[in-house]
Design an enzyme around this catalytic site. Structure first.
Site, PDB file in Angstrom:
ATOM      1  N   LYS A   1     -11.784 -46.412 -33.126  1.00  0.00           N
ATOM      2  CA  LYS A   1     -10.976 -45.493 -32.955  1.00  0.00           C
ATOM      3  C   LYS A   1     -11.766 -44.338 -33.319  1.00  0.00           C
ATOM      4  CE  LYS A   1      -6.246 -46.355 -31.601  1.00  0.00           C
ATOM      5  NZ  LYS A   1      -5.216 -46.684 -31.505  1.00  0.00           N
TER       6      LYS A   1
ATOM      7  N   LYS B   1      -7.342 -54.087 -21.857  1.00  0.00           N
ATOM      8  CA  LYS B   1      -6.243 -54.285 -22.923  1.00  0.00           C
ATOM      9  C   LYS B   1      -5.235 -52.880 -21.871  1.00  0.00           C
ATOM     10  CE  LYS B   1      -5.210 -52.049 -26.548  1.00  0.00           C
ATOM     11  NZ  LYS B   1      -3.500 -52.026 -27.722  1.00  0.00           N
TER      12      LYS B   1
ATOM     13  N   LYS C   1      -2.665 -46.905 -24.384  1.00  0.00           N
ATOM     14  CA  LYS C   1      -2.041 -45.697 -23.838  1.00  0.00           C
ATOM     15  C   LYS C   1      -3.255 -44.511 -23.460  1.00  0.00           C
ATOM     16  CE  LYS C   1      -0.200 -45.032 -27.977  1.00  0.00           C
ATOM     17  NZ  LYS C   1       0.902 -46.287 -28.271  1.00  0.00           N
TER      18      LYS C   1
HETATM   19  N1  AQP Z   1      -1.904 -54.388 -23.733  1.00  0.00           N
HETATM   20  C1  AQP Z   1      -1.122 -55.410 -23.922  1.00  0.00           C
HETATM   21  N2  AQP Z   1      -0.373 -56.144 -23.747  1.00  0.00           N
HETATM   22  C2  AQP Z   1       0.371 -56.924 -24.902  1.00  0.00           C
HETATM   23  N3  AQP Z   1       0.769 -55.841 -25.655  1.00  0.00           N
HETATM   24  C3  AQP Z   1       0.734 -54.609 -25.889  1.00  0.00           C
HETATM   25  N4  AQP Z   1       1.104 -53.999 -27.179  1.00  0.00           N
HETATM   26  C4  AQP Z   1      -0.044 -53.030 -26.843  1.00  0.00           C
HETATM   27  N5  AQP Z   1      -0.505 -52.293 -25.375  1.00  0.00           N
HETATM   28  C5  AQP Z   1      -0.198 -53.890 -25.374  1.00  0.00           C
HETATM   29  C6  AQP Z   1       1.796 -53.940 -27.991  1.00  0.00           C
HETATM   30  O1  AQP Z   1       2.708 -53.397 -28.279  1.00  0.00           O
HETATM   31  C7  AQP Z   1       3.258 -52.642 -29.297  1.00  0.00           C
HETATM   32  C8  AQP Z   1       2.641 -51.524 -29.538  1.00  0.00           C
HETATM   33  O2  AQP Z   1       2.315 -51.133 -30.937  1.00  0.00           O
HETATM   34  P1  AQP Z   1       1.848 -49.375 -31.392  1.00  0.00           P
HETATM   35  O3  AQP Z   1       3.242 -48.419 -30.982  1.00  0.00           O
HETATM   36  O4  AQP Z   1       1.227 -49.421 -32.164  1.00  0.00           O
HETATM   37  O5  AQP Z   1       0.850 -49.166 -29.922  1.00  0.00           O
HETATM   38  P2  AQP Z   1      -0.256 -49.479 -29.653  1.00  0.00           P
HETATM   39  O6  AQP Z   1      -1.170 -50.559 -29.458  1.00  0.00           O
HETATM   40  O7  AQP Z   1      -1.466 -48.728 -30.135  1.00  0.00           O
HETATM   41  O8  AQP Z   1      -0.656 -49.569 -28.588  1.00  0.00           O
HETATM   42  P3  AQP Z   1      -1.196 -48.959 -27.548  1.00  0.00           P
HETATM   43  O9  AQP Z   1      -0.476 -48.200 -25.749  1.00  0.00           O
HETATM   44  O10 AQP Z   1      -2.562 -49.999 -26.862  1.00  0.00           O
HETATM   45  O11 AQP Z   1      -2.126 -47.645 -27.753  1.00  0.00           O
HETATM   46  P4  AQP Z   1      -3.520 -47.419 -28.078  1.00  0.00           P
HETATM   47  O12 AQP Z   1      -4.507 -46.369 -26.590  1.00  0.00           O
HETATM   48  O13 AQP Z   1      -4.017 -46.639 -29.041  1.00  0.00           O
HETATM   49  O14 AQP Z   1      -4.762 -49.240 -28.337  1.00  0.00           O
HETATM   50  C9  AQP Z   1       2.390 -53.571 -30.346  1.00  0.00           C
HETATM   51  O15 AQP Z   1       2.840 -54.963 -31.192  1.00  0.00           O
HETATM   52  C10 AQP Z   1       0.918 -54.095 -29.534  1.00  0.00           C
HETATM   53  O16 AQP Z   1       0.040 -55.079 -29.644  1.00  0.00           O
END
Ligand code: AQP
Length: 335
Positions: A112, A199, A202
């Site tokens: 990031k 993966k 968002k």
């Molecule tokens: N693609 C995925 N497959 C399985 N699990 C996933 N998680 C996220 N993406 C996947 C799990 O969802 C939870 C959300 O945690 P968060 O709110 O910290 O979000 P994150 O991991 O930042 O979600 P994103 O969408 O993947 O955001 P960015 O774009 O910031 O990377 C966690 O338990 C995560 O493991």
């Protein structure tokens, strides 16, 4: 009963299928066997400098999605992280136990911050995993259900718990519980529909996302446009056929039909057939959640009341842990 803790950031208008299958669905199941505590981690969301009005709305929408998916406030504690100030307070203590090099090695931070540049990268983003450790250790969680992408952060939480214990607890005792990750292999990493080696995220390409609150038409369109391959055989092979394998994983996770049975069922059929079947199982799972979220958001006072009760219960636990830690590290208690 053993305790489970987890949280998600209110950083989008909707959770996506990766969040649901990787984490939220496990949260709901674990309520049967565990003492469960789930949080909307809004302090974490500040690391992406959100618009204040959007953050406020997304915090409620995220909580509503937990409830709609089956988190039961009668059995679990559901709260907003910033309502329990002990999270920020324990973060300071843990930050003073975290090596600069150790935090610098977190791959999520490296990825990031590489995108944001030195001036765009905040200290908050750097200390994000320390705040996450505080979230978990405050509640003496035994188990933390998350997706694969959080494994390294969980390892840091474990190291910090062990460090606190070895430095400050009498030999053979624990000041805080050392948490275990709970990562279900089949759904640990759901992939982006448009780029099936990345993966689902968002911050990825919107066309690769299935959002829980998207209208059914949008969901169907994205699944039907999912990237597959130039081959025509429906087989499960994540390396050679990542797109088709991702669709099979999603179907299997939602329908409960084992992957080998799906492969047999679709033998000789075209990718389009598989996609239509995936659209159906996704809609069967998400339709009721979408509807329930609508009902919950129509009664914001009830939602806020659930969150207020949850914060009170969470705070009672967090306050005790923080007092124990403050005392152990040598801070004089306030009278
Ligand atoms: N693609 C995925 N497959 C399985 N699990 C996933 N998680 C996220 N993406 C996947 C799990 O969802 C939870 C959300 O945690 P968060 O709110 O910290 O979000 P994150 O991991 O930042 O979600 P994103 O969408 O993947 O955001 P960015 O774009 O910031 O990377 C966690 O338990 C995560 O493991």
């Amino acid at each position: 009963r053993p305790r489970v803790f987890s949280g998600m950031q209110p950083t989008a208008d909707s959770l996506h299928l990766g969040n649901y299958l990787g984490a939220l669905r496990q949260w709901v199941q674990l309520q049967d066997t565990h003492d469960a505590i789930y949080s909307v981690v809004d302090l974490h969301a500040l690391t992406v400098s959100p618009d204040p009005a959007a953050l406020r709305a997304r915090t409620r929408v995220t909580a509503a999605q937990y409830l709609a998916a089956g988190v039961d406030p009668e059995r679990s504690i559901l709260f907003v992280q910033s309502h329990v100030p002990e999270h920020a307070e324990l973060t300071w203590v843990l930050g003073c136990l975290t090596g600069f090099g150790e935090a610098s090695r977190m791959t999520q931070f490296k990825d990031k911050s590489a995108k944001q540049g030195t001036d765009g990268t905040t200290v908050g983003l750097f200390t994000y995993p320390v705040l996450m450790a505080a979230d978990i250790l405050l509640y003496d969680a035994d188990l933390v259900p998350v997706g694969e992408d959080q494994r390294q952060h969980l390892e840091l939480s474990r190291n910090l718990a062990q460090r606190l214990n070895s430095r400050y607890a009498p030999e053979g005792t624990e000041l805080v519980t050392v948490p275990e990750p709970y990562i279900v292999k089949a759904t640990a990493k759901i992939y982006d529909l448009a780029e099936p080696t990345a993966k689902m995220s968002k911050s990825g390409n919107p066309s690769g996302l299935i959002e829980l609150l998207d209208p059914p038409k949008v969901v169907a369109k994205r699944i039907k446009s999912a990237v597959t391959d130039a081959d025509t055989v429906i087989a499960f092979d994540p390396v050679a056929k990542p797109g088709v394998s991702n669709l099979l994983s999603i179907h299997s996770a939602l329908s409960g039909v084992p992957i080998d049975e799906l492969v047999a069922e679709f033998d000789g059929k075209m990718y389009g057939h598989l996609k239509v079947a995936v659209v159906d199982v996704v809609e069967a799972a998400l339709g009721p959640i979408r509807e329930r979220v609508g009902e919950l958001l129509a009664r914001p006072d009830e939602l806020d009341e659930i969150l207020a009760v949850g914060a009170q219960k969470a705070r009672a636990i967090a306050r005790e842990t923080l007092a124990r830690v403050y005392d152990a590290v040598g801070l004089v208690p306030a009278r």
